[in-house]
Write an enzyme that holds these catalytic residues in place. Structure first.
Site, PDB file in Angstrom:
ATOM      1  CG  HIS B 186      46.681  43.656  50.858  1.00 51.86           C
ATOM      2  ND1 HIS B 186      47.662  43.933  51.787  1.00 51.86           N
ATOM      3  CD2 HIS B 186      46.204  42.422  51.172  1.00 51.86           C
ATOM      4  CE1 HIS B 186      47.768  42.913  52.626  1.00 51.86           C
ATOM      5  NE2 HIS B 186      46.893  41.984  52.272  1.00 51.86           N
ATOM      6  CD  GLU B 391      40.571  41.670  49.902  1.00 56.34           C
ATOM      7  OE1 GLU B 391      40.197  40.613  50.451  1.00 56.34           O
ATOM      8  OE2 GLU B 391      41.762  41.936  49.700  1.00 56.34           O
TER       9      GLU B 391
END
Lengths: 405, 410
Positions: B186, B391
């Site tokens: 992540h 993201e």
């Protein structure tokens, strides 16, 4: 792994059924074998195999390239090179699953499935369809002497895509064809005391061989050896002929404890015992040979023999293969072929490369004609073969089996 | 009209059976197109779909998608159709999220033959995810010659984790042989929320100590960030380590794993399936793998309550540990679906953490609606923020940065 394969298998279902039908409906004989391998090669291409090639012996080879090292797993299925006449003689249906076409389909399907999962392999998966002349392993020998010659030491295992009823088979009896040749001269009263009827003179030896066939040794896993008179031939039975001769052709099934030379010597001894009263005769035993001409034009003379083989069940390749199958829901066990012979005679019997058999259906499927196997069972066999390959040269996915991170 | 340095970036973010995409205009970060192809490759009862948004307007298309390349082709057809009506809807470059590049890459890379070869060497590191992304990059490289591609890596942000945190107490020989160490994941999301938090608070990231909680409905991880650099992450060699997740067990005594294997005669593969796909929220709650369902049933079901309490306990453990590593955090961030969507979860995590400087303003926490928001009292030693992660936006930023560095033509 099972879930991943199952998911991908759904997407391949239509392709598999189409391929299965086209292979099943193909009337295969030695004259159109090239056309048949073209269909298989087209399916390999469709499934994005990295390399597809045919060698001079007519072996079709499809390669799914792995990553990094040059380890390999080899999958072998066979294509029978029966002549139309042989098919007629043996009563095999030319439209059926002769030559166990299910093995060809399942091996290509296993490759397609692995391709579809996108899982990288540590080594190459080499899928081979090997033409086989009855009772002679010329095709597989050529494959290993030529295409696979430089890789033999890096082959982690061979999977024979033959009928095993979803078990892992580890061997079978050997099979050889030999001839007992008895020669003499009629003008020297050859077999005079038995008359000049050739059949009459042969009968005592045939009778003795029949007796011997009932006392052959047995192997715990592979079963009993066997002996069958396949043919009798004679020549030179006219008085003017310089030499008279008769030959008995024997089809012999044998276990690993019996060597070929032992079998030939024993046959010679039996014949000598039968004809010990006869002066001036010569008795010889020799392995039968076959002149092989492949559809690619390659000619060779090959002995008609498949060696017996039996691999230990604790061999890692065998154990890992069984483990991966049982872990993924197959009710598999170790087993042995009782009737058929396979290319394992060469891969393990001769080269000692770890070899297992795995496929759908029973041994009887080979000669039981059309519809003896279904596409579903073939698909299941392909999934099992893919699992075996992934266990051997796949990459670990531990900790990564969720869709998102 | 685009200025000379304005570029539309098509960001591609692959899951093993999904493809998220966005066209982001850089440098201003405006979102032009977004969407997701779902159930890619898998033939399930439900067919594959693409949910496509253009300037917020939604279209849903049902179409067979054999693989990610087919999904991308379909997405590009949709974009081409949009472009006919509006010239602003187009893209100039591709940018991909790449899960696990191992030691081969330490920054965003522009795709060329050498990069492709190096990427191919990383396929085994995430054998289910990397090959899918690699194949898509290869497909773009082959089919869209002339369109630049950039690869942004999820793990690069964690390269700064010190060896005392990234090394496992295993024989050195074994770890060296198999490259076993804490990798952390992540990274793109943690970096994004870090930058957004500092921008929002007007702070220089080089002087901030941040704990970032990426709490997703799938995977979750917590990251300790000191002076703009990751110093620890709860995920490890694989995404299985760390927090309890939807179906993943997170931290566990390895002895328990061996005990189960021995008792059930399980193989490593069967055991992994349990730890990865049948544990976590699903394992404890049993009715669902989504913590939000457990929260709904918290008063009716002991198992729901247990799942919730366990989840909270794990998050608190990491938050406290990271606060200790950072010697008190300046900022605590909640992000992703659970981090943003559950006030009760945030409240439970921050309860009694005043001794670490972490306090919550209950009203602000409850009333949070959208965007970036501070949910701590004004005098709290640690600012607690909610920041929706993006993201794709971070991937576009990274690609743009690399593009400008390499190419003055833009």
């Amino acid at each position: 792994m099972k879930e991943l394969l199952k998911e991908k298998a759904k997407g391949l279902k239509a392709n598999l059924n189409k391929f299965y039908k086209s292979v099943e409906n193909f009337k295969l004989n030695s004259a159109n074998i090239g056309e048949f391998t073209d269909i298989v090669a087209a399916e390999m291409k469709e499934s994005s195999f990295n390399k597809i090639t045919k060698d001079k012996a007519g072996n079709l080879i499809g390669v799914i390239e792995g990553y990094g090292n040059k380890d390999a797993v080899v999958m072998v299925s066979h294509i029978d090179m029966r002549t139309a006449n042989q098919q007629k003689l043996e009563g095999l249906d030319a439209n059926g699953m002769e030559g166990f076409k299910s093995g060809i389909v399942s091996s290509v399907y296993a490759g397609a499935l692995i391709k579809r999962t996108l899982l990288p392999l540590t080594g190459d998966l080499i899928i081979c369809c090997v033409p086989r002349v009855e009772c002679c392993d010329f095709g597989i020998q050529y494959l290993f002497d030529d295409f696979l010659k430089s890789r033999i030491k890096k082959i982690k295992g061979v999977i024979l895509c033959e009928p095993t009823g979803f078990n892992i088979n580890l061997g079978h009896k050997g099979r050889m064809e030999y001839e007992i040749v008895v020669k003499g001269r009629l003008n020297r009263n050859f077999l005079e005391n038995r008359g000049i009827n050739m059949l009459g003179t042969m009968f005592p030896l045939i009778n003795e061989l029949e007796k011997v066939s009932k006392e052959l040794p047995s192997d715990f896993n592979l079963g009993r050896s066997g002996l069958r008179i396949k043919d009798v031939r004679y020549s030179g039975y006219q008085p003017q002929d310089a030499v008279s001769e008769f030959r008995i052709v024997v089809d012999r099934v044998f276990i690993p404890e019996e060597s070929e030379s032992f079998i030939l010597n024993k046959a010679k001894t039996i014949a000598k015992t039968v004809y010990k009263q006869e002066p001036d005769i010569t008795i010889n035993t020799l392995m039968a040979k076959e002149r092989v001409k492949t559809y690619t034009g390659l000619e060779s003379v090959s002995e008609k023999e498949f060696k017996p083989w039996s691999m230990e069940s604790h061999q890692p390749f065998a154990m890992e293969s069984l483990n991966t199958l049982t872990e993924n829901g197959f009710k598999s066990d170790f087993g042995y072929w009782k009737k058929i012979v396979t290319e394992g005679s060469y891969t393990y019997g001769q080269l000692k490369i770890p070899t297992i058999g795995f496929g759908a259906g029973s041994e009887d499927a080979v000669s039981s004609g059309p519809n003896s196997l279904t596409a579903d069972k073939t698909e299941k066999a392909g999934c099992g073969q893919a699992l075996i390959v992934l266990r051997s040269i796949g990459m670990p996915t531990f900790g990564w089996s969720s869709d998102e991170i | 009209m685009k200025s000379k340095k304005q570029v539309n970036i098509l960001v591609l973010n692959c899951g093993s059976s999904s493809l998220k995409y966005k066209i982001i205009r850089m440098p201003d970060g405006a979102e032009i197109v977004r969407g997701e192809a779902e159930r890619v490759g898998a033939k399930t009862r439900e067919s594959s779909i693409i949910t496509h948004f253009v300037f917020g307007k939604k279209t849903v298309i049902e179409t067979p998608l054999a693989d990610h390349s087919a999904a991308l082709k379909k997405v590009l057809e949709l974009i081409a159709d949009n472009e006919k009506k509006n010239k602003d809807i187009r893209f100039d470059i591709f940018a991909h999220r790449y899960v696990h590049p191992g030691m081969s890459f330490s920054k965003t890379a522009k795709v060329n033959k050498v990069v492709l070869r190096k990427l191919k060497e990383t396929l085994p590191l995430a054998a289910i995810h990397n090959p899918i992304i690699y194949k898509l990059i290869e497909f773009c490289h082959r089919s869209y010659v002339g369109i630049d591609q950039f690869v942004v890596f999820d793990t690069v942000f964690h390269k700064t984790i010190p060896p005392e945190f990234s090394t496992y107490a295993l024989p050195l020989k074994v770890m060296k042989k198999y490259h076993i160490k804490k990798i952390g994941f992540h990274g793109i999301s943690h970096k994004y929320v870090m930058e957004e938090a500092c921008k929002f608070l007007g702070k220089d990231k080089s002087f901030q100590k941040i704990i970032s909680c990426h709490l997703g409905s799938g995977g979750s991880s917590i990251c300790a960030i000191s002076n703009g650099k990751s110093v620890n992450n709860s995920m490890g060699f694989t995404p299985l380590e760390g927090l309890m997740m939807n179906t993943r067990c997170g931290d566990i005594d390895p002895g328990a794993v061996f005990y189960i294997m021995f008792k059930e005669r399980f193989s490593s593969e069967e055991t992994e399936n349990i730890l990865n796909n049948k544990s976590g929220i699903l394992g404890v709650f049993n009715s669902s793998s989504d913590l939000r369902d457990a929260i709904k049933d918290i008063d009716k079901s002991k198992q729901a309550k247990m799942a919730f309490n366990m989840y909270v306990r794990r998050v608190r453990t990491y938050v406290a540990f990271y606060a200790m590593i950072l010697k008190k955090a300046d900022i605590l961030i909640f992000t992703d679906s659970l981090g943003i969507g559950s006030p009760v979860l945030r409240k439970s995590i921050c309860k009694d953490m005043g001794f670490l400087g972490i306090n919550l303003d209950e009203e602000k926490n409850k009333e949070y609606d959208k965007g970036i928001s501070v949910i701590s009292p004004a005098d709290s030693g640690t600012k607690v923020l909610i920041i929706p992660t993006d993201e794709e936006n971070m991937i576009a930023k990274e690609a743009y940065k690399e593009l400008i560095k390499n190419d003055s033509g833009y």
